[in-house]
Design a protein around this motif. Sequence first.
Motif, PDB file in Angstrom:
ATOM      1  N   HIS A  68       0.859  -1.125   0.059  1.00 61.66           N
ATOM      2  CA  HIS A  68      -0.009  -0.033   0.033  1.00 61.66           C
ATOM      3  C   HIS A  68       0.779   1.442   0.058  1.00 61.66           C
ATOM      4  O   HIS A  68       0.486   2.319   0.684  1.00 61.66           O
ATOM      5  CB  HIS A  68      -0.959   0.110   1.135  1.00 61.66           C
ATOM      6  N   GLY A  69       2.044   1.097  -0.783  1.00 59.70           N
ATOM      7  CA  GLY A  69       3.105   2.511  -0.823  1.00 59.70           C
ATOM      8  C   GLY A  69       2.810   2.673  -1.968  1.00 59.70           C
ATOM      9  O   GLY A  69       2.027   2.678  -3.025  1.00 59.70           O
ATOM     10  N   ARG A  70       3.883   3.451  -2.615  1.00 61.39           N
ATOM     11  CA  ARG A  70       3.967   4.199  -3.988  1.00 61.39           C
ATOM     12  C   ARG A  70       5.452   3.478  -4.939  1.00 61.39           C
ATOM     13  O   ARG A  70       5.773   4.051  -5.871  1.00 61.39           O
ATOM     14  CB  ARG A  70       4.021   5.694  -3.983  1.00 61.39           C
ATOM     15  N   GLY A  71       5.746   2.683  -4.341  1.00 54.93           N
ATOM     16  CA  GLY A  71       7.039   1.932  -5.081  1.00 54.93           C
ATOM     17  C   GLY A  71       6.699   1.379  -6.124  1.00 54.93           C
ATOM     18  O   GLY A  71       5.666   0.636  -6.468  1.00 54.93           O
ATOM     19  N   HIS A 120      -0.912  -0.985  -8.151  1.00 56.00           N
ATOM     20  CA  HIS A 120      -2.112  -1.348  -7.184  1.00 56.00           C
ATOM     21  C   HIS A 120      -2.525  -0.236  -6.249  1.00 56.00           C
ATOM     22  O   HIS A 120      -1.408   0.352  -5.701  1.00 56.00           O
ATOM     23  CB  HIS A 120      -1.518  -2.591  -6.230  1.00 56.00           C
ATOM     24  N   ALA A 121      -3.536   0.324  -6.429  1.00 53.28           N
ATOM     25  CA  ALA A 121      -3.982   1.769  -5.906  1.00 53.28           C
ATOM     26  C   ALA A 121      -5.080   1.182  -4.987  1.00 53.28           C
ATOM     27  O   ALA A 121      -6.205   1.415  -5.258  1.00 53.28           O
ATOM     28  CB  ALA A 121      -4.237   2.526  -6.964  1.00 53.28           C
ATOM     29  N   GLY A 122      -4.847   1.024  -3.592  1.00 49.23           N
ATOM     30  CA  GLY A 122      -5.748   1.203  -2.501  1.00 49.23           C
ATOM     31  C   GLY A 122      -5.666   2.683  -2.096  1.00 49.23           C
ATOM     32  O   GLY A 122      -4.967   3.436  -2.691  1.00 49.23           O
ATOM     33  N   TRP A 123      -6.618   2.948  -1.135  1.00 49.90           N
ATOM     34  CA  TRP A 123      -6.552   4.432  -0.988  1.00 49.90           C
ATOM     35  C   TRP A 123      -5.358   5.004  -0.563  1.00 49.90           C
ATOM     36  O   TRP A 123      -4.846   6.118  -0.856  1.00 49.90           O
ATOM     37  CB  TRP A 123      -7.751   5.022  -0.036  1.00 49.90           C
ATOM     38  N   ARG A 124      -4.492   4.453   0.346  1.00 46.29           N
ATOM     39  CA  ARG A 124      -3.309   4.686   0.894  1.00 46.29           C
ATOM     40  C   ARG A 124      -2.317   5.036  -0.280  1.00 46.29           C
ATOM     41  O   ARG A 124      -1.806   6.032  -0.505  1.00 46.29           O
ATOM     42  CB  ARG A 124      -2.670   3.968   1.814  1.00 46.29           C
ATOM     43  N   GLY A 125      -2.198   4.116  -1.082  1.00 51.96           N
ATOM     44  CA  GLY A 125      -1.177   4.242  -2.213  1.00 51.96           C
ATOM     45  C   GLY A 125      -1.766   5.333  -3.194  1.00 51.96           C
ATOM     46  O   GLY A 125      -0.927   6.106  -3.781  1.00 51.96           O
ATOM     47  N   LEU A 126      -3.013   5.351  -3.563  1.00 50.88           N
ATOM     48  CA  LEU A 126      -3.449   6.359  -4.356  1.00 50.88           C
ATOM     49  C   LEU A 126      -3.208   7.740  -3.860  1.00 50.88           C
ATOM     50  O   LEU A 126      -2.742   8.599  -4.554  1.00 50.88           O
ATOM     51  CB  LEU A 126      -4.940   6.148  -4.511  1.00 50.88           C
ATOM     52  N   ALA A 127      -3.156   7.910  -2.466  1.00 49.86           N
ATOM     53  CA  ALA A 127      -3.040   9.134  -1.766  1.00 49.86           C
ATOM     54  C   ALA A 127      -1.515   9.638  -1.794  1.00 49.86           C
ATOM     55  O   ALA A 127      -1.083  10.744  -2.047  1.00 49.86           O
ATOM     56  CB  ALA A 127      -3.632   9.391  -0.436  1.00 49.86           C
ATOM     57  N   ASP A 128      -0.955   8.478  -1.728  1.00 49.82           N
ATOM     58  CA  ASP A 128       0.469   8.788  -1.725  1.00 49.82           C
ATOM     59  C   ASP A 128       1.198   8.901  -2.829  1.00 49.82           C
ATOM     60  O   ASP A 128       2.387   9.216  -2.934  1.00 49.82           O
ATOM     61  CB  ASP A 128       1.015   7.502  -0.686  1.00 49.82           C
ATOM     62  N   GLY A 129       0.426   8.431  -4.158  1.00 48.94           N
ATOM     63  CA  GLY A 129       0.979   8.952  -5.359  1.00 48.94           C
ATOM     64  C   GLY A 129       1.514   7.693  -6.193  1.00 48.94           C
ATOM     65  O   GLY A 129       2.401   7.716  -7.095  1.00 48.94           O
ATOM     66  N   LEU A 197     -11.276   9.509  -7.982  1.00 45.20           N
ATOM     67  CA  LEU A 197      -9.994   9.927  -7.423  1.00 45.20           C
ATOM     68  C   LEU A 197      -8.726   9.534  -8.225  1.00 45.20           C
ATOM     69  O   LEU A 197      -7.954  10.465  -8.533  1.00 45.20           O
ATOM     70  CB  LEU A 197      -9.776   9.281  -6.155  1.00 45.20           C
ATOM     71  N   ALA A 198      -8.876   8.385  -8.970  1.00 48.92           N
ATOM     72  CA  ALA A 198      -7.695   7.933  -9.603  1.00 48.92           C
ATOM     73  C   ALA A 198      -7.797   8.844 -11.035  1.00 48.92           C
ATOM     74  O   ALA A 198      -6.619   9.059 -11.434  1.00 48.92           O
ATOM     75  CB  ALA A 198      -7.929   6.510 -10.048  1.00 48.92           C
ATOM     76  N   ARG A 199      -8.872   8.966 -11.652  1.00 49.69           N
ATOM     77  CA  ARG A 199      -8.940  10.116 -12.691  1.00 49.69           C
ATOM     78  C   ARG A 199      -8.363  11.237 -12.395  1.00 49.69           C
ATOM     79  O   ARG A 199      -7.739  11.721 -13.488  1.00 49.69           O
ATOM     80  CB  ARG A 199     -10.403   9.808 -13.327  1.00 49.69           C
ATOM     81  N   GLN A 200      -8.846  11.989 -11.236  1.00 50.53           N
ATOM     82  CA  GLN A 200      -8.252  13.157 -10.996  1.00 50.53           C
ATOM     83  C   GLN A 200      -6.755  13.196 -10.940  1.00 50.53           C
ATOM     84  O   GLN A 200      -5.957  13.958 -11.252  1.00 50.53           O
ATOM     85  CB  GLN A 200      -8.905  13.543  -9.758  1.00 50.53           C
ATOM     86  N   ARG A 201      -6.175  12.118 -10.059  1.00 50.14           N
ATOM     87  CA  ARG A 201      -4.732  12.155 -10.206  1.00 50.14           C
ATOM     88  C   ARG A 201      -3.847  11.848 -11.270  1.00 50.14           C
ATOM     89  O   ARG A 201      -2.782  12.508 -11.636  1.00 50.14           O
ATOM     90  CB  ARG A 201      -4.359  11.000  -8.973  1.00 50.14           C
TER      91      ARG A 201
END
Length: 245
Positions: A68-71, A120-129, A197-201
Amino acid sequence: MDFLIPDWPAPVNIQARSTTRHGGVSAVPYTSFNLGDHVGDDPVAVATNRNELRTYLPAEPLWLKQVHGRGVVNADEAQGIPEADGSFSRQAGRICAVLTADCLPVLFCDRSGTVVAAAHAGWRGLADGVLEAAVEAMSVEPGEILAWLGPAIGPQAFEVGEDVREVFMAHDPVAASAFMPSAFSGAGKWLADIYLLARQRLARAGVTRVYGGEYCTHTDTERFFSYRRDGLTGRMASLVWLDPL
């Protein structure tokens, strides 16, 4: 075995698939095509399911230890099972894969068919970038990238707290449009649209060719695993690769 195939205008040398819960040997509650080896399922059943998947692929996927990170790792150089939430490849036949059961899988390619990625974009990873990290790792103009949003928990089922909303709002006030007050649990709870949220990012990263986003893993019990719905459950895979033509 059932596959979802992205409906996107990808080049002919791009192959992508997302599995459903059908076609495997796992017993209840992992019925039946569970590909996750970290959820308590019989390891023999998981191995059998992965071997069945392998018959449809040109090579073994690069499986990840998702945190659930951004790596995002280079699948062409990775060894073993990297700790990461995304991978990219420029090598034909190297398969980028992520496992999900409510979190959002996002598959990427460029319009020239030179690079692919999976996140893999859970909300934490999505928010983290994590999506921005995948786009950056692809090293092509964002406007040349196509993205497909695979099966995830839908906007009528993904209830979150005020803390989650604040995290996204702190990054971009436009995120407010992706949250609606929840009628399920009262004040302080929101229904989040992870697809929006994903589309916005992605849009902020310059990726505007975005497809998919029509599924709900939580409500479609027939086709999808859902951690939020069932707790103890299996995992589906979303995979993308350059076809070794």
